[in-house]
Scaffold this motif. Structure first.
Motif, PDB file in Angstrom:
ATOM      1  N   HIS A  12       0.803  -1.226   0.000  1.00  0.00           N
ATOM      2  CA  HIS A  12       0.000   0.000   0.000  1.00  0.00           C
ATOM      3  C   HIS A  12       0.833   1.271   0.000  1.00  0.00           C
ATOM      4  O   HIS A  12       0.455   2.257  -0.621  1.00  0.00           O
ATOM      5  CB  HIS A  12      -0.957  -0.002   1.201  1.00  0.00           C
ATOM      6  CG  HIS A  12      -1.803  -1.235   1.210  1.00  0.00           C
ATOM      7  ND1 HIS A  12      -2.744  -1.479   0.254  1.00  0.00           N
ATOM      8  CD2 HIS A  12      -1.805  -2.323   2.022  1.00  0.00           C
ATOM      9  CE1 HIS A  12      -3.311  -2.655   0.481  1.00  0.00           C
ATOM     10  NE2 HIS A  12      -2.755  -3.186   1.551  1.00  0.00           N
ATOM     11  N   TYR A  13       1.957   1.234   0.702  1.00  0.00           N
ATOM     12  CA  TYR A  13       2.774   2.448   0.771  1.00  0.00           C
ATOM     13  C   TYR A  13       3.607   2.594  -0.508  1.00  0.00           C
ATOM     14  O   TYR A  13       3.615   3.631  -1.139  1.00  0.00           O
ATOM     15  CB  TYR A  13       3.647   2.370   2.019  1.00  0.00           C
ATOM     16  CG  TYR A  13       4.476   3.603   2.293  1.00  0.00           C
ATOM     17  CD1 TYR A  13       3.937   4.663   3.014  1.00  0.00           C
ATOM     18  CD2 TYR A  13       5.797   3.686   1.864  1.00  0.00           C
ATOM     19  CE1 TYR A  13       4.702   5.785   3.280  1.00  0.00           C
ATOM     20  CE2 TYR A  13       6.558   4.807   2.135  1.00  0.00           C
ATOM     21  CZ  TYR A  13       6.012   5.860   2.839  1.00  0.00           C
ATOM     22  OH  TYR A  13       6.774   6.964   3.100  1.00  0.00           O
ATOM     23  N   ARG A  14       4.272   1.522  -0.906  1.00  0.00           N
ATOM     24  CA  ARG A  14       5.114   1.611  -2.105  1.00  0.00           C
ATOM     25  C   ARG A  14       4.421   1.091  -3.358  1.00  0.00           C
ATOM     26  O   ARG A  14       4.957   1.183  -4.451  1.00  0.00           O
ATOM     27  CB  ARG A  14       6.426   0.855  -1.886  1.00  0.00           C
ATOM     28  CG  ARG A  14       7.284   1.480  -0.814  1.00  0.00           C
ATOM     29  CD  ARG A  14       8.744   1.490  -1.183  1.00  0.00           C
ATOM     30  NE  ARG A  14       9.046   2.251  -2.365  1.00  0.00           N
ATOM     31  CZ  ARG A  14       9.555   3.478  -2.363  1.00  0.00           C
ATOM     32  NH1 ARG A  14       9.799   4.081  -1.237  1.00  0.00           N
ATOM     33  NH2 ARG A  14       9.820   4.106  -3.489  1.00  0.00           N
ATOM     34  N   LYS A  15       3.276   0.459  -3.155  1.00  0.00           N
ATOM     35  CA  LYS A  15       2.469  -0.055  -4.272  1.00  0.00           C
ATOM     36  C   LYS A  15       3.215  -1.092  -5.109  1.00  0.00           C
ATOM     37  O   LYS A  15       3.126  -1.118  -6.329  1.00  0.00           O
ATOM     38  CB  LYS A  15       1.968   1.093  -5.183  1.00  0.00           C
ATOM     39  CG  LYS A  15       1.350   2.262  -4.449  1.00  0.00           C
ATOM     40  CD  LYS A  15      -0.162   2.249  -4.593  1.00  0.00           C
ATOM     41  CE  LYS A  15      -0.854   3.428  -3.972  1.00  0.00           C
ATOM     42  NZ  LYS A  15      -0.920   3.449  -2.532  1.00  0.00           N
ATOM     43  N   TYR A  16       3.980  -1.926  -4.428  1.00  0.00           N
ATOM     44  CA  TYR A  16       4.601  -3.056  -5.118  1.00  0.00           C
ATOM     45  C   TYR A  16       3.591  -4.178  -5.250  1.00  0.00           C
ATOM     46  O   TYR A  16       2.512  -4.122  -4.671  1.00  0.00           O
ATOM     47  CB  TYR A  16       5.838  -3.554  -4.337  1.00  0.00           C
ATOM     48  CG  TYR A  16       7.021  -2.611  -4.374  1.00  0.00           C
ATOM     49  CD1 TYR A  16       7.321  -1.871  -5.511  1.00  0.00           C
ATOM     50  CD2 TYR A  16       7.855  -2.473  -3.269  1.00  0.00           C
ATOM     51  CE1 TYR A  16       8.412  -1.011  -5.536  1.00  0.00           C
ATOM     52  CE2 TYR A  16       8.954  -1.626  -3.290  1.00  0.00           C
ATOM     53  CZ  TYR A  16       9.216  -0.893  -4.420  1.00  0.00           C
ATOM     54  OH  TYR A  16      10.293  -0.045  -4.449  1.00  0.00           O
ATOM     55  N   ARG A  17       4.029  -5.241  -5.936  1.00  0.00           N
ATOM     56  CA  ARG A  17       3.052  -6.306  -6.197  1.00  0.00           C
ATOM     57  C   ARG A  17       3.056  -7.397  -5.133  1.00  0.00           C
ATOM     58  O   ARG A  17       2.078  -8.086  -4.933  1.00  0.00           O
ATOM     59  CB  ARG A  17       3.362  -6.963  -7.553  1.00  0.00           C
ATOM     60  CG  ARG A  17       3.482  -5.945  -8.676  1.00  0.00           C
ATOM     61  CD  ARG A  17       3.679  -6.585 -10.002  1.00  0.00           C
ATOM     62  NE  ARG A  17       4.748  -7.583 -10.012  1.00  0.00           N
ATOM     63  CZ  ARG A  17       5.084  -8.271 -11.085  1.00  0.00           C
ATOM     64  NH1 ARG A  17       4.426  -8.082 -12.200  1.00  0.00           N
ATOM     65  NH2 ARG A  17       6.065  -9.153 -11.052  1.00  0.00           N
TER      66      ARG A  17
END
Ligand code: HEM
Length: 619
Positions: A225-230
């Motif tokens: 959610h913070y870095r929007k990685y997968r």
């Protein structure tokens, strides 16, 4: 009347504990009309059942929990009333017990319906913590996260368990409720805790291809959610998603290690030299020596992952603005705030708390460093794919660092690699440095062991400039035994968790599929039943030959976990720790003159006092 009902209630519960329910009870009572106690139970049955029902619905298991103290074999062949059963009554009174003992010792012949059956899950002893708030607060450090999940979140996160563990309350629960303890939240989330090796073995026997275990929610939140990685991170990924990635990582993580041996040895030598610079006139290193070990562990990680020595152990010290200094600062901060965010109520789920901000800020620093080296590796790989390989390049490609291997050969997405490496740094690097700290402590506290270890190492490293190789390192069984013994007493992770894939019977209770299990690995490894003189640091216990093992260690000693979800960095960590220990013991006699050091749980076990060792030159 009240007293009669109470006595009869105790009797009723005892019978229920032995698997005898309402219909059987009436039948037995008809058959043995002379039994006053049985008569009482049947007379007051409606009242008792109403009361039991109320208690069950109130979730108050205090009485039934103590009544249901574990009795592994519930054989209906046994006499239904005997003194050991009477002892199981915790909330009874002397009169009630006497009354029970009054009952003629009747042998009940079982019929098919009364066959040996496991007790229902609800009968597993444990505290009804949410019902009793004053009791609950005592468990917050242990259970805060889980309880909060259980109350509010569990249903919405498909049951992902998050969990903050603390050894003391867990030991207390086992002492209080026996070897199998159930903790249950009112809405969702039953947890069962075990520590006996045979129970742990039974759980692992059920393990399938993709075991599920608890994750680290704050790191997962950071990635997703913070870095929007997968990916949510290696500790939080579950099922096929993780199995696919793990298979790709395993080969480079284990097979590539040998080629880095020399550089890892050099890193150990650097720390050996650095100790000369940082120790005082009494040969004592500063209290924050653990930070030196973190630098060493981080340098090893950079060598293995990025194929680079980043200079964490620069003998002149680090410039605060330098990259290594920023990484160490970020790693230390991340460790502290990771632990705080995972403890107690997870307020960060609702808004970004100051602790979460600090953690995310520290993770951002690590993330940017990992990103930088991934980009460099990508460029290198891109360059290599554009240029035809000659023989020399083929060799270079074969010996390319793990990072390039997983980018190029395994085709893992750069963002996914960032996520993987981040968690490995925050937890794996910390686990290694803290275990190493404990190992040096145990050696310092046990001069006889240290001397014996030196005697083993000296012929292999006769001179200060002598070097080791993989084969010579493996030829040091006492060194390996010291490491094993340290990991027995102070495993980095004191618990291993799993979600049960099938319904099983444990200790006479049914544990349904989907239950969260906490396997208290550290408690198992410190029990007299499993290890003689369990509190003593005795590496000799690991030197027994395999045909005649002194203990059944397999499931009472699990410092790296077990099965397909066991530690990915196990070989790496063991090699690094053995190398550094051999070099330090060759060079110095290690002493420690202060109060005993125990452990504190900060997502990994960490020493609870400064490691103020004295490193005294040997030659
Ligand atoms: C002395 C050092 C270490 C100890 C004692 C240790 C211990 C553990 C334990 C107990 C687990 C959980 C296993 C399970 O649930 O069955 C684990 C998982 C893991 N460890 Fe380590 N670890 C150490 C160092 C490292 C290092 C250096 C790395 C990476 C560089 C690492 C990477 C991992 C990963 C990725 C997992 C998750 C594996 C999975 O879920 O399949 N560990 N470790």
């Amino acid at each position: 009347m009240f007293l009669h009902v109470r006595k009869a209630t105790n009797m009723y519960r005892l019978l229920r504990f032995h698997g005898i329910y309402h219909t059987e009870l009436s039948r037995i009572s008809e058959r043995y009309p002379f039994s006053r106690s049985l008569a009482k139970v049947t007379n007051y049955l409606p009242a008792i059942e109403r009361q039991e029902y109320l208690q069950d619905t109130n979730n108050d298991v205090i009485c039934s929990a103590t009544l249901a103290q574990p009795q592994p074999e519930h054989s209906m062949d046994t006499q239904i009333i005997h003194s050991s059963s009477a002892n199981t009554l915790d909330c009874d009174n002397a009169a009630a017990t006497a009354e029970i003992l009054d009952v003629p010792k009747v042998r009940v012949t079982p019929d098919l319906t009364m066959e040996k059956t496991a007790l229902p899950f609800e009968e597993i002893p444990g505290p009804a913590i949410l019902k009793l708030w004053e009791k609950y607060w005592k468990y917050v450090p242990l259970l805060g996260t889980q309880l909060f999940c259980s109350l509010l979140i569990n249903r919405f996160t498909q049951g992902r368990l998050n969990w903050n563990r603390n050894i003391t309350p867990l030991q207390y629960l086992f002492n209080e409720y026996g070897p199998i303890v159930r903790i249950h939240g009112p809405i969702a989330g039953n947890i069962v805790m075990i520590h006996r090796p045979e129970h742990i073995a039974e759980v692992f026997k059920q393990e399938e291809d993709s075991p599920i275990r608890s994750g680290i929610d704050i790191l997962q939140h950071y990635h997703l959610h913070y870095r929007k990685y997968r990916l949510p991170g290696p500790f939080s990924m579950q099922g096929a998603e993780w199995t696919d990635v793990k298979v790709k990582l395993e080969k480079p993580f284990t097979q590539q290690l040998s080629q880095y041996f020399d550089r890892l040895e050099l890193t150990s030598d650097e720390l050996v030299q650095r100790i000369r610079k940082i120790r005082n006139r009494q040969d004592e290193v500063p209290g924050q020596f653990i930070e030196e070990l973190t630098r060493w562990s981080m340098e090893c990680f950079s060598i293995l992952m990025f194929n680079r020595r980043l200079g964490f152990l620069e003998s002149t010290g680090l410039n605060v603005a330098s990259e290594p200094a920023r990484i160490i600062e970020a790693l230390t901060t991340a460790h502290v705030y990771l632990s705080r965010c995972e403890t107690g109520f997870q307020v960060w789920r609702f808004f970004e708390t100051p602790f979460a901000k600090k953690l995310f800020g520290a993770c951002d620093v690590i993330d940017s460093v990992i990103g930088k080296y991934i980009r460099q590796a990508q460029n290198k790989v891109r360059h290599r794919t554009l240029t035809p390989l000659d023989d020399k390049d083929t060799m270079a490609e074969e010996s390319s660092p793990i990072l390039e291997k997983i980018l190029f050969n395994e085709r893992i997405h750069p963002d996914d690699i960032t996520t993987l490496l981040m968690d490995m740094i925050v937890l794996g690097v910390q686990a290694t440095s803290n275990c190493q700290g404990f190992l040096l402590y145990y050696l310092a506290k046990n001069p006889r062991v240290q001397r014996k270890l030196f005697e083993e190492i000296y012929p292999i490293l006769p001179n200060r400039s002598s070097t080791l190789n993989e084969a010579t390192l493996k030829s040091l069984p006492y060194l390996k035994a010291c490491l094993q013994e340290c990991l027995r007493l102070r495993p980095a992770f004191p618990y291993i968790t799993r979600v049960l894939p099938k319904t099983i019977n444990l200790h006479g209770y049914t544990i349904p599929k989907g239950t969260y299990l906490i396997m208290a690995n550290q408690i198992a490894a410190r029990r007299e039943e499993n290890f003689e003189d369990p509190e003593k640091f005795k590496p000799e216990r690991w030197m027994t030959n395999n045909d005649n093992p002194e203990y059944n260690q397999e499931f009472s000693y699990l410092p790296f976990g077990h099965g397909v979800r066991s530690c990915l960095g196990k070989s790496m960590a063991k090699m690094e720790m053995m190398l550094l220990t051999a070099k330090l013991i060759r060079e110095y006699r290690i002493e420690y003159d202060y109060a005993d050091i125990g452990s504190r749980y900060m997502m990994v076990n960490v020493p609870n006092r400064p490691l103020r060792f004295r490193f005294v030159d040997r030659d």
